[in-house]
Design a protein around this motif. Structure first.
Motif, PDB file in Angstrom:
ATOM      1  N   PRO A 276      -2.473  11.339   4.249  1.00 51.13           N
ATOM      2  CA  PRO A 276      -2.706  11.954   3.174  1.00 51.13           C
ATOM      3  C   PRO A 276      -1.758  13.526   3.267  1.00 51.13           C
ATOM      4  O   PRO A 276      -1.621  14.098   2.009  1.00 51.13           O
ATOM      5  N   ASP A 277      -1.285  13.976   4.425  1.00 51.72           N
ATOM      6  CA  ASP A 277      -0.390  15.071   4.462  1.00 51.72           C
ATOM      7  C   ASP A 277       0.931  14.968   3.977  1.00 51.72           C
ATOM      8  O   ASP A 277       1.712  15.863   4.015  1.00 51.72           O
ATOM      9  N   LEU A 278       1.140  13.750   3.439  1.00 49.19           N
ATOM     10  CA  LEU A 278       2.761  13.306   3.050  1.00 49.19           C
ATOM     11  C   LEU A 278       2.685  14.363   1.789  1.00 49.19           C
ATOM     12  O   LEU A 278       1.856  14.453   0.990  1.00 49.19           O
ATOM     13  N   PRO A 279       3.967  14.772   1.585  1.00 44.42           N
ATOM     14  CA  PRO A 279       4.166  15.683   0.237  1.00 44.42           C
ATOM     15  C   PRO A 279       4.135  14.805  -0.797  1.00 44.42           C
ATOM     16  O   PRO A 279       4.134  13.771  -0.739  1.00 44.42           O
ATOM     17  N   VAL A 280       3.505  15.538  -2.044  1.00 46.95           N
ATOM     18  CA  VAL A 280       2.916  14.899  -3.314  1.00 46.95           C
ATOM     19  C   VAL A 280       4.571  14.073  -3.709  1.00 46.95           C
ATOM     20  O   VAL A 280       4.235  12.880  -4.592  1.00 46.95           O
ATOM     21  N   TYR A 281       5.533  14.651  -3.607  1.00 46.09           N
ATOM     22  CA  TYR A 281       6.727  13.817  -3.969  1.00 46.09           C
ATOM     23  C   TYR A 281       6.628  12.400  -3.552  1.00 46.09           C
ATOM     24  O   TYR A 281       7.396  11.483  -4.193  1.00 46.09           O
ATOM     25  N   ALA A 282       6.420  12.187  -2.397  1.00 49.46           N
ATOM     26  CA  ALA A 282       6.303  10.692  -1.947  1.00 49.46           C
ATOM     27  C   ALA A 282       4.847  10.008  -1.932  1.00 49.46           C
ATOM     28  O   ALA A 282       4.669   9.181  -1.324  1.00 49.46           O
ATOM     29  N   GLN A 283       4.358  10.446  -2.918  1.00 48.34           N
ATOM     30  CA  GLN A 283       2.998   9.520  -3.372  1.00 48.34           C
ATOM     31  C   GLN A 283       3.062   8.270  -3.570  1.00 48.34           C
ATOM     32  O   GLN A 283       2.285   7.385  -3.574  1.00 48.34           O
TER      33      GLN A 283
ATOM     34  N   ASP B  50       0.768  -1.320   0.079  1.00 50.94           N
ATOM     35  CA  ASP B  50      -0.033  -0.103   0.064  1.00 50.94           C
ATOM     36  C   ASP B  50       0.791   1.350  -0.003  1.00 50.94           C
ATOM     37  O   ASP B  50       2.011   1.378   0.626  1.00 50.94           O
ATOM     38  N   LYS B  51       0.479   2.338  -0.642  1.00 54.46           N
ATOM     39  CA  LYS B  51       1.254   3.635  -0.834  1.00 54.46           C
ATOM     40  C   LYS B  51       0.999   4.326   0.795  1.00 54.46           C
ATOM     41  O   LYS B  51      -0.281   4.278   1.215  1.00 54.46           O
ATOM     42  N   ALA B  52       1.742   4.752   1.066  1.00 54.73           N
ATOM     43  CA  ALA B  52       1.658   5.341   2.411  1.00 54.73           C
ATOM     44  C   ALA B  52       0.648   6.346   2.500  1.00 54.73           C
ATOM     45  O   ALA B  52       0.296   7.019   3.533  1.00 54.73           O
TER      46      ALA B  52
ATOM     47  N   ILE C  98      10.761  17.483  19.580  1.00 54.01           N
ATOM     48  CA  ILE C  98      10.579  17.581  18.306  1.00 54.01           C
ATOM     49  C   ILE C  98       9.260  16.462  18.156  1.00 54.01           C
ATOM     50  O   ILE C  98       9.418  15.326  18.934  1.00 54.01           O
ATOM     51  N   THR C  99       8.246  16.597  17.627  1.00 50.30           N
ATOM     52  CA  THR C  99       7.103  15.540  17.460  1.00 50.30           C
ATOM     53  C   THR C  99       6.898  15.184  16.013  1.00 50.30           C
ATOM     54  O   THR C  99       7.666  15.716  15.209  1.00 50.30           O
ATOM     55  N   ASN C 100       5.993  14.017  15.788  1.00 46.76           N
ATOM     56  CA  ASN C 100       5.727  13.601  14.477  1.00 46.76           C
ATOM     57  C   ASN C 100       5.338  14.337  13.241  1.00 46.76           C
ATOM     58  O   ASN C 100       5.629  14.577  12.262  1.00 46.76           O
ATOM     59  N   ASP C 101       4.561  15.700  14.099  1.00 46.40           N
ATOM     60  CA  ASP C 101       4.003  16.545  13.135  1.00 46.40           C
ATOM     61  C   ASP C 101       5.269  17.557  12.695  1.00 46.40           C
ATOM     62  O   ASP C 101       5.146  17.825  11.550  1.00 46.40           O
ATOM     63  N   ASP C 102       6.089  17.749  13.640  1.00 46.80           N
ATOM     64  CA  ASP C 102       7.389  18.635  12.959  1.00 46.80           C
ATOM     65  C   ASP C 102       8.064  17.865  12.217  1.00 46.80           C
ATOM     66  O   ASP C 102       8.618  18.316  11.066  1.00 46.80           O
ATOM     67  N   VAL C 103       8.156  16.402  12.190  1.00 45.71           N
ATOM     68  CA  VAL C 103       8.946  15.585  10.991  1.00 45.71           C
ATOM     69  C   VAL C 103       7.965  15.978   9.639  1.00 45.71           C
ATOM     70  O   VAL C 103       8.637  15.783   8.743  1.00 45.71           O
ATOM     71  N   LEU C 104       6.777  15.719   9.801  1.00 45.90           N
ATOM     72  CA  LEU C 104       5.946  15.945   8.597  1.00 45.90           C
ATOM     73  C   LEU C 104       6.290  17.261   7.941  1.00 45.90           C
ATOM     74  O   LEU C 104       6.341  17.309   6.569  1.00 45.90           O
TER      75      LEU C 104
END
Length: 340
Positions: A105-112, A98-100, A139-145
């Motif tokens: 869905p907040d992953l950047p388009v380049y990671a689709q 499966d695609k992550a 740092i949180t997971n939101d910061d990483v995103l």
């Protein structure tokens, strides 16, 4: 003369044998040289040959370590994240291919096109946040995103190369939460820690109040250098050598994962150059052994498992760079092999 030479050779052999270090003596040597402050568990062919705690969990208060003192295991958390993903796959709630972005869905388009499988085996191409964001802040997971959104693209086409990425495992942590409907902390507790009776293990996140009996972290000069990150999935677990051995045994005996996933866990991906990668699902894989290290702030850890001999070396330290994890493992492996 011949008898004298034979006798002398026999005496030398005895003296040489007497000088051979045991597994525990190697541990004591590192401790006495100021290179190790922590706990060590070594099991050889199913038999415990070393189980010890040396030093302090708090240097300021002179509180001694015990075998039940939890340490931050840093990146040894990744095998737990991988196991959690595999548990969800066993429940048919996701597929490795499966695609992550389907779950995040907040992953950047380049990671689709990045797949869960590629996140697991570090072939995703996602940039590692660790050397960029870690500037003494929580740092949180939101910061990483947010960090990933600011990148211009993948570091290489997904699946083509191996490159270790903590960012990938924070995304896996998010996938676990989305698919299970639980926090990462609750899922790991309910599905792994509780069933395996890992009573001294916990996930450190923004809502965690660290227990008083945990190990505090220090640098090589015994100055405070404690853990502060709030990301989950890549390195947020505290545990003990005894609890980690329970995890080792559960994986060997298929108590968590079915036969298919138990094999899948150690498969290496084929890379663009035709060579296999270095990393399966949560483990570095080499011949019949798998391993993982962990390091963050003042904590260092190592977990090495011989899959064919029910042998493992687990060491946790709270004195930072003083503990040379790879040198320690090399010495223990030599002793284990020599003392057969």
């Amino acid at each position: 003369m011949t008898r004298i030479l034979v006798a002398s050779g026999f005496i030398l052999l005895i003296l040489f044998a007497c000088k051979r270090k045991t597994e525990k003596e190697v541990v004591l040597d590192f401790y006495e040289k100021g290179k190790l402050n922590g706990t060590v568990l070594i099991v050889k062919e199913g038999k415990v040959v070393c189980d010890t705690a040396l030093g302090y969990k708090s240097f300021e208060d002179k509180l001694p370590l015990t075998k039940d003192t939890p340490f931050c295991i840093a990146s040894i958390s990744k095998p737990f994240t991988a196991a959690a993903i595999m548990l969800l796959q066993q429940e048919h709630l996701l597929s490795y291919d499966d695609k992550a972005i389907r779950y995040v869905p907040d992953l950047p388009v380049y990671a689709q096109n990045v797949s869960i499988r590629q996140l697991l085996n570090h072939t995703s191409g996602l940039a590692d946040y660790e050397n960029v964001l870690m500037v003494n802040r929580k740092i949180t997971n939101d910061d990483v995103l947010d960090f990933l959104k600011k990148q211009s693209g993948l570091r290489f086409p997904s699946g083509s190369q191996f490159e270790y990425s903590n960012s990938a495992y924070t995304i896996l942590g998010r996938i676990i939460e989305v698919v299970s409907g639980q926090s990462y902390k609750r899922f790991i507790q309910d599905k792994i820690f509780t069933p395996l009776k890992m009573r001294h293990s916990f996930v450190y996140d923004a809502e965690t109040i660290p227990p008083a009996d945990r190990a505090k972290a220090y640098d090589a000069d015994k100055k405070p250098d404690d853990y502060y990150l709030l990301t989950t999935g890549d390195g947020s677990i505290y545990s003990t050598t005894g609890d980690l051995y329970k995890f080792d045994q559960a994986l060997r005996k298929h108590q968590l994962l079915n036969d298919e996933n138990s094999k899948e866990m150690y498969k290496l991906p084929a890379l663009k150059d035709g060579k296999p990668g270095q990393y399966g699902f949560g483990w570095y894989v080499s011949d019949q052994a798998v391993m993982h290290t962990g390091g963050v702030n003042g904590f260092r850890s190592i977990m090495w498992r011989d899959l064919g001999a029910n042998t493992c070396v687990i060491a946790l330290s709270n004195m930072g760079d003083a503990f040379p994890v790879y040198k320690f493992l090399d010495e223990e492996k030599k002793v284990l092999k020599r003392n057969k």
